[in-house]
Each structure stands twice: as structure tokens, then as C-alpha cells.
Design a protein around this motif. Structure first.
Motif, mmCIF file in Angstrom:
data_model
loop_
_atom_site.group_PDB
_atom_site.id
_atom_site.type_symbol
_atom_site.label_atom_id
_atom_site.label_comp_id
_atom_site.label_asym_id
_atom_site.label_seq_id
_atom_site.Cartn_x
_atom_site.Cartn_y
_atom_site.Cartn_z
ATOM 1 N N ILE A 1 18.040 -16.688 -8.214
ATOM 2 C CA ILE A 1 18.864 -17.137 -7.091
ATOM 3 C C ILE A 1 19.841 -18.212 -7.566
ATOM 4 C CG2 ILE A 1 18.804 -18.369 -4.881
ATOM 5 C CD1 ILE A 1 16.115 -16.929 -4.340
ATOM 6 N N ALA A 2 19.375 -19.131 -8.395
ATOM 7 C CA ALA A 2 20.267 -20.161 -8.941
ATOM 8 C C ALA A 2 21.405 -19.530 -9.732
ATOM 9 C CB ALA A 2 19.470 -21.111 -9.838
ATOM 10 N N ARG A 3 21.095 -18.506 -10.508
ATOM 11 C CA ARG A 3 22.135 -17.817 -11.281
ATOM 12 C C ARG A 3 23.110 -17.099 -10.346
ATOM 13 N NH1 ARG A 3 19.714 -14.711 -15.955
ATOM 14 N NH2 ARG A 3 20.114 -16.650 -17.056
ATOM 15 N N GLU A 4 22.584 -16.455 -9.316
ATOM 16 C CA GLU A 4 23.434 -15.738 -8.361
ATOM 17 C C GLU A 4 24.431 -16.684 -7.687
ATOM 18 O OE1 GLU A 4 22.962 -13.447 -4.030
ATOM 19 O OE2 GLU A 4 21.199 -13.759 -5.308
ATOM 20 N N PHE A 5 23.969 -17.877 -7.326
ATOM 21 C CA PHE A 5 24.818 -18.833 -6.614
ATOM 22 C C PHE A 5 25.475 -19.850 -7.546
ATOM 23 C CE2 PHE A 5 22.311 -17.087 -3.223
ATOM 24 C CZ PHE A 5 23.120 -17.179 -2.083
ATOM 25 N N GLN A 6 25.223 -19.716 -8.844
ATOM 26 C CA GLN A 6 25.781 -20.614 -9.858
ATOM 27 C C GLN A 6 25.462 -22.073 -9.526
ATOM 28 O OE1 GLN A 6 29.849 -19.762 -10.993
ATOM 29 N NE2 GLN A 6 29.482 -17.557 -11.052
ATOM 30 N N ARG A 7 24.164 -22.340 -9.313
ATOM 31 C CA ARG A 7 23.711 -23.694 -9.021
ATOM 32 C C ARG A 7 22.806 -24.195 -10.135
ATOM 33 N NH1 ARG A 7 24.579 -24.406 -3.453
ATOM 34 N NH2 ARG A 7 26.188 -22.856 -2.925
ATOM 35 N N ALA A 8 22.808 -25.514 -10.293
ATOM 36 C CA ALA A 8 21.902 -26.138 -11.247
ATOM 37 C C ALA A 8 20.479 -26.118 -10.702
ATOM 38 C CB ALA A 8 22.353 -27.571 -11.526
ATOM 39 N N VAL A 9 19.512 -26.344 -11.596
ATOM 40 C CA VAL A 9 18.096 -26.260 -11.242
ATOM 41 C C VAL A 9 17.358 -27.477 -11.797
ATOM 42 C CG1 VAL A 9 16.020 -24.841 -11.359
ATOM 43 C CG2 VAL A 9 18.258 -23.749 -11.523
ATOM 44 N N SER A 10 16.465 -28.045 -10.965
ATOM 45 C CA SER A 10 15.589 -29.121 -11.444
ATOM 46 C C SER A 10 14.173 -28.584 -11.544
ATOM 47 C CB SER A 10 15.632 -30.318 -10.492
ATOM 48 O OG SER A 10 14.972 -31.433 -11.069
ATOM 49 N N PRO B 1 26.205 -20.032 -18.091
ATOM 50 C CA PRO B 1 24.787 -20.398 -18.194
ATOM 51 C C PRO B 1 24.338 -21.211 -16.984
ATOM 52 C CG PRO B 1 25.969 -20.919 -20.225
ATOM 53 C CD PRO B 1 26.999 -20.581 -19.207
ATOM 54 N N VAL B 2 23.083 -21.087 -16.641
ATOM 55 C CA VAL B 2 22.505 -21.891 -15.562
ATOM 56 C C VAL B 2 22.217 -23.286 -16.112
ATOM 57 C CG1 VAL B 2 20.523 -22.165 -14.014
ATOM 58 C CG2 VAL B 2 21.480 -19.874 -14.441
ATOM 59 N N ARG B 3 22.701 -24.304 -15.433
ATOM 60 C CA ARG B 3 22.403 -25.684 -15.823
ATOM 61 C C ARG B 3 20.997 -26.017 -15.323
ATOM 62 N NH1 ARG B 3 27.018 -25.499 -13.259
ATOM 63 N NH2 ARG B 3 26.292 -26.776 -11.503
ATOM 64 N N LEU B 4 20.122 -26.406 -16.231
ATOM 65 C CA LEU B 4 18.706 -26.583 -15.909
ATOM 66 C C LEU B 4 18.210 -27.904 -16.479
ATOM 67 C CD1 LEU B 4 15.944 -23.876 -16.120
ATOM 68 C CD2 LEU B 4 15.610 -26.052 -17.301
ATOM 69 N N CYS B 5 17.591 -28.716 -15.629
ATOM 70 C CA CYS B 5 17.025 -29.985 -16.073
ATOM 71 C C CYS B 5 15.510 -29.938 -16.006
ATOM 72 C CB CYS B 5 17.542 -31.138 -15.208
ATOM 73 S SG CYS B 5 16.770 -32.716 -15.617
ATOM 74 N N VAL B 6 14.858 -30.202 -17.137
ATOM 75 C CA VAL B 6 13.409 -30.392 -17.157
ATOM 76 C C VAL B 6 13.179 -31.875 -16.866
ATOM 77 C CG1 VAL B 6 11.285 -30.107 -18.455
ATOM 78 C CG2 VAL B 6 13.217 -28.579 -18.894
ATOM 79 N N HIS B 7 12.641 -32.173 -15.691
ATOM 80 C CA HIS B 7 12.602 -33.572 -15.254
ATOM 81 C C HIS B 7 11.326 -34.280 -15.708
ATOM 82 C CE1 HIS B 7 9.832 -34.701 -11.900
ATOM 83 N NE2 HIS B 7 9.634 -33.404 -11.847
ATOM 84 N N SER B 8 11.452 -35.598 -15.905
ATOM 85 C CA SER B 8 10.334 -36.446 -16.354
ATOM 86 C C SER B 8 9.560 -35.781 -17.488
ATOM 87 C CB SER B 8 9.401 -36.768 -15.179
ATOM 88 O OG SER B 8 9.989 -37.706 -14.320
ATOM 89 N N PHE B 9 10.285 -35.393 -18.519
ATOM 90 C CA PHE B 9 9.703 -34.605 -19.605
ATOM 91 C C PHE B 9 8.793 -35.469 -20.468
ATOM 92 C CE2 PHE B 9 10.074 -32.486 -23.849
ATOM 93 C CZ PHE B 9 9.498 -31.282 -23.481
ATOM 94 N N VAL B 10 7.583 -34.971 -20.735
ATOM 95 C CA VAL B 10 6.639 -35.678 -21.605
ATOM 96 C C VAL B 10 6.069 -34.732 -22.669
ATOM 97 C CG1 VAL B 10 6.007 -37.480 -19.955
ATOM 98 C CG2 VAL B 10 4.763 -35.308 -19.941
ATOM 99 N N GLY B 11 6.791 -33.647 -22.954
ATOM 100 C CA GLY B 11 6.339 -32.676 -23.946
ATOM 101 C C GLY B 11 6.621 -33.129 -25.368
#
Length: 313
Positions: free
Chosen positions: A170-179, A208-218
Motif C-alpha cells: 500500500i505504501a508503494r502504491e501511494f508512494q508514501r514513506a513507512v515507519s 523506491p519506498v522510503r522506509l525508516c527502521v525506528h529506534s534501531f538496536v540491531g
């Protein structure tokens, strides 16, 4: 410190109903407000309208803690759905949970609800979505986590990945970023994103879909693998004091320094506006120390990155 340029990439201040009127008064210049269930989306939208244009960016999504409520296969009844997508170490807890839970949302219903929110809010992101292999359901399917001992019931990672895939589509379809929320599931997230990288030429596949991995501790070693997904996903990583300060300081600094400077974001991840400004100043100072930047450099860099991530010019 110029707080007006601080950008909170991930927060939930609308959870604190008693202090909603404080959100437009924050010193932090921009905030990205995360919806986590369909029943909190109205409040996210309401808070956004009370802020100056472009200051509060809404995000609508369904958090991994609540994915059991969503159906993928509408051809089964409620009890079969829950039996297929829930697992437990104590089987009696699973049976009790199935009897206690409300009927799940049919696929068409929740998918259309999410799409409509994105139509109604052209600046909105998709979020908070993701994967969580540690989360367990609360007794009776309760949603208030404070002081409540969880059961052994969990949503299978397969169901979580199926729902996340739909929300990413859905994010790709609407060209929205993702958290994205990711707990003990970096490998599963990477696998899913790799599967979703378009095989077509870049122009045909769209941006490309803009995607943020939030509070990352990996692991810092996983970062290059996420960055290689650039044909399908432009991956950002954000840090918060609330979550990331649990790491040993050297490990946290190594992690912050593993992120390319143009993919680095900061956040509060708080569920109240109380202390939100302080949390943003604290994480800005921490990132500045880790990168050996000035506070001004840190704020300017993350300010620019946030605008590019959310799609604001």
C-alpha cells in the motif's frame, strides 16, 4: 539549541489524551505522529489538524502488537483465523484468548480503511508497522500494557510478515514513506524487503519506498544489507533515548556511526508530549557526540534527512 529545526521522526503524543493541547505548543519543530490501530487513527488525524501545516505529519498503520486482529484469508471464520495465526506455550491460554477476542477485521475492510486514510491525508506516512517476535498478547486481548503480565500467546511471524507485506505494498502504491518497528526480527524484515525489491527496471517499478527502521538496536553489520535494497527501498534509521540508550554506550555509538549521514534520523518514541522536547534535545546531543559533530550540524543534517524521508520539499 535551535529546537525549531528538531524533527521527531517517530512519536505517539496522542496517546496522552489529557495533554493533547500541548502538542501544537512543542518547541520541537516537526513531529511524525504514529497511529498503531484503526481505533486511534481519528485522534492522529485530529491532532494533525491542530498543528501548523507541515509541522505534524500523521502516520496510519497497524502495529505488530495488534496484527492478530487482521484477517488475510476471508474464507475462514473467526475461531479458525485465530487458531491459525496464534501460538502459545500454554495451550489453555491460547484457547482462552480465542474465546475472549473480538471478531477480526476482514481483509478488505482494514485494507480499504488504510487506503482511505492515505487518500484523505496526502502527506501521511504508513506507520507504525513492522515485526515483533518478542511481543505477547495480554489477558483477554487487552491493549493497556502498563502493569499487566502478558500471556504466552503470540502472533506467528508468518502472519506478521504477510500483513507487513500488504502494508508495504500500500505504501508503494501511494508512494508514501513507512515507519517500521522491528524487535528480534531483523533477519525476517531483511528477507521480506529483499523479496519485495522489484525485478522490473527501476523506472517501470516506480521510485523506491522510503522506509525508516525506528529506534534501531540491531547489529551494525546488518546495515549494509539494508542499504543494498536501494532498487526497492531507501532505508533510513532513527534513534531514540527511550529505547536506544539501553545499549552500552560504545555499542550505541558504533551503531550510530554505521548509518550513512544522509540516512540518519532522530526521534523521541514517547507516548506523551510531556518531556518530548527534552528527549529530542538529548538524542540530538547523543548523536552529535557519537558522530563528533556540533549540535548545529546534527540538527541541520537530521532536519534535512527528515524532510527527504517524509517527502516534504
Amino acid at each position: 539549541m535551535d529546537s525549531s529545526k528538531l524533527c521527531d521522526a517517530h512519536c505517539h503524543p496522542h496517546d496522552d489524551i489529557k495533554h493533547l493541547d500541548m502538542i501544537p505548543k512543542l518547541k520541537t519543530g516537526h513531529i511524525t505522529i504514529m497511529g498503531v490501530r484503526q481505533d486511534d487513527w481519528d485522534r492522529v488525524a485530529q491532532v494533525t489538524t491542530q498543528c501548523a501545516p507541515g509541522r505534524c505529519i500523521p502516520a496510519f498503520g497497524i502495529h505488530p502488537w495488534f496484527l492478530h486482529q487482521l484477517m488475510i484469508n476471508d474464507d475462514v471464520d473467526s475461531e479458525t483465523h485465530y487458531d491459525q495465526i496464534l501460538t502459545a506455550k500454554v495451550m489453555s491460554e491460547k484457547q482462552d484468548m480465542i474465546q475472549a477476542l473480538d471478531p477480526p477485521f476482514p481483509r478488505d475492510e482494514w485494507v480499504n480503511n488504510l487506503k482511505q486514510r492515505l487518500i484523505d491525508h496526502p502527506q501521511a506516512l504508513v506507520g507504525e508497522v513492522g515485526l515483533d517476535r518478542a511481543a505477547r498478547l495480554l489477558p483477554g486481548g487487552a491493549i493497556e500494557w502498563h502493569g499487566v503480565k502478558p500471556t504466552s500467546v503470540q502472533t506467528t511471524i508468518e502472519h506478521q510478515m504477510n500483513v507487513l507485506r500488504i502494508q508495504l505494498e500500500i505504501a508503494r502504491e501511494f508512494q508514501r514513506a513507512v515507519s517500521v518497528h522491528c524487535v528480534q526480527a531483523s533477519g525476517h524484515l531483511l528477507q521480506l524487503l529483499q523479496e519485495m525489491v522489484p525485478k522490473k527496471k527501476k523506472k517501470e517499478a516506480g521510485p523506491p519506498v522510503r522506509l525508516c527502521v525506528h529506534s534501531f538496536v540491531g547489529s551494525p553489520g546488518s546495515i549494509p544489507q539494508f542499504l543494498k535494497l536501494d532498487k526497492g527501498f531507501t532505508v533510513y534509521v532513527s534513534f531514540s533515548v527511550a529505547i536506544c540508550s539501553r545499549l552500552e554506550k560504545k555499542k550505541l555509538f558504533d551503531l550510530i556511526n554505521a548509518i550513512p549521514q544522509d540516512r540518519l534520523l532522530i526521534e523521541s518514541d514517547l507516548n506523551t508530549s510531556l518531556g518530548q522536547d527534552d528527549a529530542m534535545e538529548e538524542i540530538a546531543k547523543l548523536v552529535a557526540e557519537a558522530r563528533q559533530w556540533s549540535i548545529e550540524q546534527t540538527i541541520e543534517r537530521t532536519h534535512k534527512n527528515w524532510h527527504e524521508f517524509v517527502g516534504l520539499q
